[in-house]
Scaffold this active site. Structure first.
Site, PDB file in Angstrom:
ATOM      1  N   SER A   1       0.768  -1.095  -0.015  1.00  0.00           N
ATOM      2  CA  SER A   1       0.060  -0.109  -0.101  1.00  0.00           C
ATOM      3  C   SER A   1       0.926   1.234  -0.125  1.00  0.00           C
ATOM      4  CB  SER A   1      -0.919  -0.098   1.319  1.00  0.00           C
ATOM      5  OG  SER A   1      -1.260   1.489   1.406  1.00  0.00           O
TER       6      SER A   1
ATOM      7  N   TYR B   1      -1.536  -1.276  11.008  1.00  0.00           N
ATOM      8  CA  TYR B   1      -2.046  -1.686   9.610  1.00  0.00           C
ATOM      9  C   TYR B   1      -1.002  -1.593   8.681  1.00  0.00           C
ATOM     10  CZ  TYR B   1      -3.641  -1.799   4.849  1.00  0.00           C
ATOM     11  OH  TYR B   1      -3.699  -2.088   3.197  1.00  0.00           O
TER      12      TYR B   1
ATOM     13  N   LYS C   1       2.156  -4.030   6.660  1.00  0.00           N
ATOM     14  CA  LYS C   1       2.656  -4.101   5.151  1.00  0.00           C
ATOM     15  C   LYS C   1       4.088  -3.579   5.316  1.00  0.00           C
ATOM     16  CE  LYS C   1      -1.528  -4.571   3.391  1.00  0.00           C
ATOM     17  NZ  LYS C   1      -1.782  -5.736   2.814  1.00  0.00           N
TER      18      LYS C   1
HETATM   19  P1  NAD Z   1     -11.053  -7.195   1.213  1.00  0.00           P
HETATM   20  O1  NAD Z   1     -11.341  -7.029   2.651  1.00  0.00           O
HETATM   21  O2  NAD Z   1     -12.257  -6.651   0.202  1.00  0.00           O
HETATM   22  O3  NAD Z   1     -10.467  -8.182   0.603  1.00  0.00           O
HETATM   23  C1  NAD Z   1      -9.771  -9.082   1.701  1.00  0.00           C
HETATM   24  C2  NAD Z   1     -10.215 -10.596   1.566  1.00  0.00           C
HETATM   25  O4  NAD Z   1      -9.171 -11.366   2.376  1.00  0.00           O
HETATM   26  C3  NAD Z   1     -11.582 -10.530   1.953  1.00  0.00           C
HETATM   27  O5  NAD Z   1     -12.340 -11.496   0.935  1.00  0.00           O
HETATM   28  C4  NAD Z   1     -11.282 -11.693   3.318  1.00  0.00           C
HETATM   29  O6  NAD Z   1     -12.436 -12.484   3.508  1.00  0.00           O
HETATM   30  C5  NAD Z   1     -10.069 -12.249   3.019  1.00  0.00           C
HETATM   31  N1  NAD Z   1      -9.253 -12.537   4.160  1.00  0.00           N
HETATM   32  C6  NAD Z   1      -8.589 -11.738   5.115  1.00  0.00           C
HETATM   33  N2  NAD Z   1      -8.126 -12.469   6.093  1.00  0.00           N
HETATM   34  C7  NAD Z   1      -7.875 -13.673   5.710  1.00  0.00           C
HETATM   35  C8  NAD Z   1      -7.377 -14.916   6.097  1.00  0.00           C
HETATM   36  N3  NAD Z   1      -6.750 -14.659   7.071  1.00  0.00           N
HETATM   37  N4  NAD Z   1      -7.387 -16.117   5.428  1.00  0.00           N
HETATM   38  C9  NAD Z   1      -8.128 -16.250   4.295  1.00  0.00           C
HETATM   39  N5  NAD Z   1      -8.758 -14.980   3.754  1.00  0.00           N
HETATM   40  C10 NAD Z   1      -8.707 -13.773   4.503  1.00  0.00           C
HETATM   41  O7  NAD Z   1      -9.885  -5.897   0.929  1.00  0.00           O
HETATM   42  P2  NAD Z   1      -9.435  -5.242  -0.683  1.00  0.00           P
HETATM   43  O8  NAD Z   1      -9.570  -3.956  -0.397  1.00  0.00           O
HETATM   44  O9  NAD Z   1      -9.784  -6.170  -1.540  1.00  0.00           O
HETATM   45  O10 NAD Z   1      -7.779  -5.335  -0.337  1.00  0.00           O
HETATM   46  C11 NAD Z   1      -7.163  -6.520  -0.868  1.00  0.00           C
HETATM   47  C12 NAD Z   1      -5.653  -6.219  -0.228  1.00  0.00           C
HETATM   48  O11 NAD Z   1      -5.028  -5.031  -0.815  1.00  0.00           O
HETATM   49  C13 NAD Z   1      -5.354  -6.234   1.216  1.00  0.00           C
HETATM   50  O12 NAD Z   1      -4.180  -6.915   1.566  1.00  0.00           O
HETATM   51  C14 NAD Z   1      -5.392  -4.613   1.672  1.00  0.00           C
HETATM   52  O13 NAD Z   1      -4.526  -4.631   2.758  1.00  0.00           O
HETATM   53  C15 NAD Z   1      -4.616  -4.250   0.320  1.00  0.00           C
HETATM   54  N6  NAD Z   1      -4.734  -2.718   0.184  1.00  0.00           N
HETATM   55  C16 NAD Z   1      -6.028  -2.365  -0.072  1.00  0.00           C
HETATM   56  C17 NAD Z   1      -6.143  -1.066  -0.417  1.00  0.00           C
HETATM   57  C18 NAD Z   1      -7.763  -0.505  -0.456  1.00  0.00           C
HETATM   58  O14 NAD Z   1      -7.750   0.649  -0.461  1.00  0.00           O
HETATM   59  N7  NAD Z   1      -8.686  -1.087  -0.619  1.00  0.00           N
HETATM   60  C19 NAD Z   1      -5.354  -0.051  -0.470  1.00  0.00           C
HETATM   61  C20 NAD Z   1      -3.768  -0.635  -0.431  1.00  0.00           C
HETATM   62  C21 NAD Z   1      -3.880  -1.880  -0.138  1.00  0.00           C
END
Ligand code: NAD
Ligand code: UDP
Length: 337
Positions: free
Chosen positions: A125, A149, A153
């Site tokens: 991120s 958080y 990362k």
């Molecule tokens: P999201 O919460 O929609 O998707 C994450 C998925 O991971 C969910 O479906 C959840 O059920 C699953 N999950 C969580 N912990 C788990 C575990 N221990 N075992 C199996 N499944 C698990 O989030 P997103 O927005 O799609 O983000 C995806 C990734 O991108 C994350 O790692 C997040 O930190 C990173 N990210 C997101 C953003 C954003 O703004 N959305 C920005 C930067 C980085």
């Protein structure tokens, strides 16, 4: 068919990436414990994919399950989205974040080391840049974290770098996302936050849908042209395509690469609101509020390296991001009625 394991593939970014992978001819297996996504998404996701998706309900922290998963099938690579992502929650429940994100990733990497594949694309991120000394942000800017958080990362990025130092047979992409917004144009998949949205665009969409009375604008006294915070909003499908490009690069190079996935353009909160009003044809009532703790004035990417290395760049503009976010919001409302 080359099979990719997508952890967290039922979530927001993961689901869009599954579509892009399936369209590109990859087989896709999703591993997700559904802690922040819903099982019914999978049927809609399947409608968008030309090949049959496989779904394993399970946790990346479960070593026995991981062993079964990697023994049952040979994967070409893992795209690792699974993790907890709410900054505010991470300050209240830090251990849950270290446990899920850091320990979960360690369990996954250990299983991959034993059974293969040694190829991973990791969701990092722009938060790892902390409060950047300048914009646009390049990948070699100093990193820091202001909350648990962000620290998870950073720690995972370090673990991946150590892993590559120890064994250059690993192919690793650390992708630093800026602000993903929008949805698939079908309205079948999108961002579905539980409870009150923390992020700007889902909140704006809910105000437009009259689920919330107004938007709180967190700070209008920043050193920016209109005083509100500036971010680099990127269409989630552009972001998803960045993963496909990274995957293809890793097929040819066993390297550690670190890349920004952003558009290179920043927009203020008020610019985003105005664009969303155009997309939905409605007025978004706003109230000016104080600055949100930990927020920074400006954050946008220099995406040059992603272009040079992967030949990837974002192609969808703000109008499309808002149109697709609004279509998704309306489609969800209809489905829930
Ligand atoms: P999201 O919460 O929609 O998707 C994450 C998925 O991971 C969910 O479906 C959840 O059920 C699953 N999950 C969580 N912990 C788990 C575990 N221990 N075992 C199996 N499944 C698990 O989030 P997103 O927005 O799609 O983000 C995806 C990734 O991108 C994350 O790692 C997040 O930190 C990173 N990210 C997101 C953003 C954003 O703004 N959305 C920005 C930067 C980085
Ligand atoms: N923001 C806002 N009201 C909200 C949510 C966010 O004014 O209800 C602002 C926030 O202060 C920041 C921008 O919108 O300037 C983007 O916030 P978001 O949480 O979406 O992304 P991040 O700050 O994590 O990059």
């Amino acid at each position: 068919m080359n099979q990719i394991l997508v952890t967290g593939g039922a979530g927001y970014i993961g689901s869009h990436t599954c579509v892009v992978l399936a369209e590109a001819g990859y087989g896709v297996t999703i591993l997700d414990n559904l802690c922040n996504s819903r099982a019914e998404v999978l049927a809609r996701l399947q409608m968008l994919c030309p090949t049959k998706l496989e779904f394993i309900k399970g946790d990346i922290r479960d070593p026995v399950l991981l062993e079964q998963v990697f023994k049952a099938r040979q994967y070409q690579a893992v795209i690792h989205f699974a993790g907890l992502k709410a900054v505010g929650e991470s300050t209240v429940q830090p251990l849950a974040y270290y446990e899920n994100n850091v320990c979960g990733t360690l369990a996954l990497l250990k299983a991959m080391q034993h059974h293969g594949p040694k190829s991973i694309v990791f969701s990092s991120s722009a938060t790892v840049y902390g409060d950047p000394h300048a914009v646009p942000i390049k990948e070699d800017f100093p990193t820091s974290a202001t909350n648990p958080y962000g620290r998870t990362k950073l720690m995972i990025e370090e673990i991946l770098a150590d892993l590559h130092r120890a064994d250059t047979g690993w192919s690793i992409a650390r992708l630093r996302y800026f602000n993903p917004v929008g949805a698939h144009e079908s309205g079948l998949i999108g961002e579905d936050p539980l409870g009150v949205p923390n992020n700007l665009m889902p909140y704006v969409a809910q105000v437009a849908a009259q689920r919330r009375p107004y938007l709180n604008v967190w700070g209008n006294d920043y050193d920016t042209p209109d005083g509100t915070g500036i971010r680099d909003y990127i269409h989630v499908l552009d972001l998803a395509k960045g993963h496909l490009s990274a995957l293809r690069y890793l097929e040819q190079h066993s390297e550690l690469i670190t890349l920004n996935l952003g558009t290179g353009r920043g927009y203020s909160v008020l610019e985003m609101v105005a664009e969303f009003e155009r997309a939905c044809g409605l007025k978004i009532p706003c109230r000016m509020g104080p600055r949100r703790k930990g927020d920074i004035a400006q954050c946008f990417a220099d995406p040059t390296r992603s272009w040079e290395l992967l030949n990837w760049r974002a192609t969808r503009g703000l109008a499309q991001m808002c149109k697709d976010a609004w279509h998704w919001q309306c489609s969800e409302k209809l489905r829930n009625e």
